[in-house]
Write a protein that holds these residues in place. Sequence first.
Motif, PDB file in Angstrom:
ATOM      1  N   LYS A   1      12.859  13.278 -21.885  1.00 43.19           N
ATOM      2  CA  LYS A   1      11.421  13.152 -21.642  1.00 43.19           C
ATOM      3  C   LYS A   1      10.893  11.743 -21.895  1.00 43.19           C
ATOM      4  O   LYS A   1       9.887  11.345 -21.314  1.00 43.19           O
ATOM      5  CB  LYS A   1      10.659  14.164 -22.505  1.00 43.19           C
TER       6      LYS A   1
ATOM      7  N   GLN B   1      18.128   7.531 -17.600  1.00 44.37           N
ATOM      8  CA  GLN B   1      18.340   8.978 -17.505  1.00 44.37           C
ATOM      9  C   GLN B   1      19.806   9.283 -17.216  1.00 44.37           C
ATOM     10  O   GLN B   1      20.506   8.524 -16.537  1.00 44.37           O
ATOM     11  CB  GLN B   1      17.466   9.561 -16.387  1.00 44.37           C
TER      12      GLN B   1
ATOM     13  N   ILE C   1      17.118  15.879 -18.031  1.00 47.39           N
ATOM     14  CA  ILE C   1      15.933  15.083 -18.374  1.00 47.39           C
ATOM     15  C   ILE C   1      15.973  14.641 -19.839  1.00 47.39           C
ATOM     16  O   ILE C   1      16.287  15.415 -20.731  1.00 47.39           O
ATOM     17  CB  ILE C   1      14.644  15.900 -18.124  1.00 47.39           C
TER      18      ILE C   1
ATOM     19  N   ASP D   1      14.918   9.626  -9.160  1.00 49.44           N
ATOM     20  CA  ASP D   1      14.537  10.552 -10.227  1.00 49.44           C
ATOM     21  C   ASP D   1      15.782  11.306 -10.681  1.00 49.44           C
ATOM     22  O   ASP D   1      16.686  11.587  -9.879  1.00 49.44           O
ATOM     23  CB  ASP D   1      13.495  11.543  -9.717  1.00 49.44           C
TER      24      ASP D   1
ATOM     25  N   VAL E   1      10.704   9.703 -18.558  1.00 47.98           N
ATOM     26  CA  VAL E   1       9.928  10.184 -17.414  1.00 47.98           C
ATOM     27  C   VAL E   1       8.754   9.233 -17.208  1.00 47.98           C
ATOM     28  O   VAL E   1       8.015   8.924 -18.141  1.00 47.98           O
ATOM     29  CB  VAL E   1       9.436  11.629 -17.652  1.00 47.98           C
ATOM     30  N   ASN E   2       8.603   8.732 -15.989  1.00 51.10           N
ATOM     31  CA  ASN E   2       7.547   7.749 -15.670  1.00 51.10           C
ATOM     32  C   ASN E   2       7.626   6.535 -16.586  1.00 51.10           C
ATOM     33  O   ASN E   2       6.621   6.026 -17.081  1.00 51.10           O
ATOM     34  CB  ASN E   2       6.164   8.394 -15.762  1.00 51.10           C
TER      35      ASN E   2
ATOM     36  N   ARG F   1      13.722   3.759 -16.051  1.00 49.35           N
ATOM     37  CA  ARG F   1      14.135   5.044 -15.490  1.00 49.35           C
ATOM     38  C   ARG F   1      15.647   5.137 -15.307  1.00 49.35           C
ATOM     39  O   ARG F   1      16.208   6.239 -15.214  1.00 49.35           O
ATOM     40  CB  ARG F   1      13.416   5.305 -14.164  1.00 49.35           C
TER      41      ARG F   1
END
Length: 647
Positions: A479, A490, A477, A471, A482-483, A487
């Motif tokens: 957005k 990021q 972040i 994560d 996210v999930n 990933r």
Amino acid sequence: MGFAMSTAAAPSPPVQLCMQDKYVVMDNGILQVTISNPEGNVTGIQYNDIDNLLEVENEEPNRGYWDLVWNAEGTKGTKGKFDRLEGTKFQIIVENEDQVEISFTRMWDPSLEGNVVPLNIEKRFVMLRGSSGFYTYGIYEHLKEWPGFNLDRNRIAFKLRKDKFHYMAIADNRQRKMPLPEDRLPYRSQRLAYPEAVILIDPLEKEFTGEVDDKYQYSCENKDNMVHGWICTEPPVGFWQITPSNEFRTAGPVKQNLTSHVGPTTLAVLHSVHYTGEELVLRFGSNEAWKKVFGPIFVYLNSLTNGGDPPEILWDDAKKQMMNEVQCWPYSFPASEDFPHSDERGTVSGRLLVRDCFVSGEEIPADGAYVGLAPPGDVGSWQREVKGYQFWTIADADGCFSINNVRIGDYNLYAWAPGFIGDYRYDCVITTTPAYEIVLGDLVYEPPRDGPTLWEIGIPDRSAREFYVPDPDPKYINKLYVNHPDRFRQYGLWERYAELYPDEDLVYTVGTSDYRKDWFFAQVTRKKADNTYEGTTWQIKFRLECVNPSGTYKLRLALATAHVAELQVRVNDPSMNPPLFTSGRIGKDNTIARHGIHGLYWLFSVDVPGNLLLEGDNNTIFLTQARSESPFQGIMYDYIRLEGPPT
């Protein structure tokens, strides 16, 4: 609900070309495109009661344009001179009720040496009757007697109105409302370690506060980079850039390029060194003749006439239009003799099988293999090939493939198959001819293999996607991701390694560890207390029931990317000097900093003498990434395998 579609139901008005003092205007009753004369910059696009879709606050040359970055022959690095490709001569190529095609050229001569790239440049624009958009393509030529040069980047850019276009779409699961360009100003944002990335501190729209914005988070592989763009909701209008073929793009189907990003900007990147580095600079000698057609690219506009959700409906329509363009490729309308039509192209077909006796006693159909034609070269050279055309397809479940609409020329056939390491090359040069199909029959790829698999880590798919991606730090972040399955896009994930392994490096135990959870996706440097960096050494611990001390074992190391890195291998002795193997300095992909999960593919095969190994649990392979000048240095593994001695 309804659309302004690319082909109107009622009879369409004829295409018209209007000549003005410093402009030419193409008009087919659906849209009007204004282009500066003789420069060939798109200064205005009028559509659906919007007087100009392009950013009216920008100077006219900074709205819709072609550009490149180049440098003199022999120059090192990937930086160079910016050249906006502006014409000096205008010409009408086709003008009738069904089509207008116009040309803007800049011819090179010795008086321009050092000021502009030594190429003849021709930009063409095409508008068709009943079409909700327009096409653009370019023809570049370098004559043998001209100076050599390097070319770093080549693209088409459109900058849209920031007061209207706020929603960006790249894929079904990669679309969102975007920040404004003003949000990236120094007093509204904080610049991060990688210069293109900022944290939005005081954005105009507070919903973006604290988010990271970075154009590289929206990169895309060539094979998936076929339609992207922006949506205006008042009124509902979509602006889309559609690339129906990758034949003119460089470095193959998985080369990553920029797409759309905050601006609002949309790009057609025809060539770049992103995710590859200096190896993909086009280098031309002073005695080298070259000519290439880039495009056509289709700029497609659509609108929602009543009801519905604009992003979903306009995006779905843009995808359908993209498929229509793919079906029409190669286009029949370009008037340049340098763009061959379908009857001037050929087809190459066959079936690819994989022979690996340690996997199966029979030849295995290369299901899902990437099979392509690229200029003749060494095994795997297609991923570094930058001057010619490439044509790729994916084999079906039986390994059958058909590569269609191939330009006349000489090619090698290349392939790689997911699940197997290495690259295939058909040794004979293939010469395509017009309207003729070359049937190659069964081709057999024998991937590198000396002995049985003792253990393996990862999946041989040229990507680090299957490994552990942490994560993000909450302060970094985006957005959208996210999930999200991507990933890895990021910002700042390289910093998480030192947080997860503050004192000791990663240790992976074969048979116990799970590479999806226990193998960090990138072997990066570690930041020390004095703000310098140090290399890292990962350990693979494994058991051998028996050892042949006189045999030779083989360690296969497939890398998904490398950036100013050096991979060293030691076996059962962390202080072995010199190491059993070193790659030397490799790569300048910048994949780690630019949120890609792969760059250029590397495959190393290391001989491991049996007398270095032990029976039982006490075996350790030490993998050291020794270079440590910055946080962005490192490697991503694709797949690791230890093979026993040949049997």
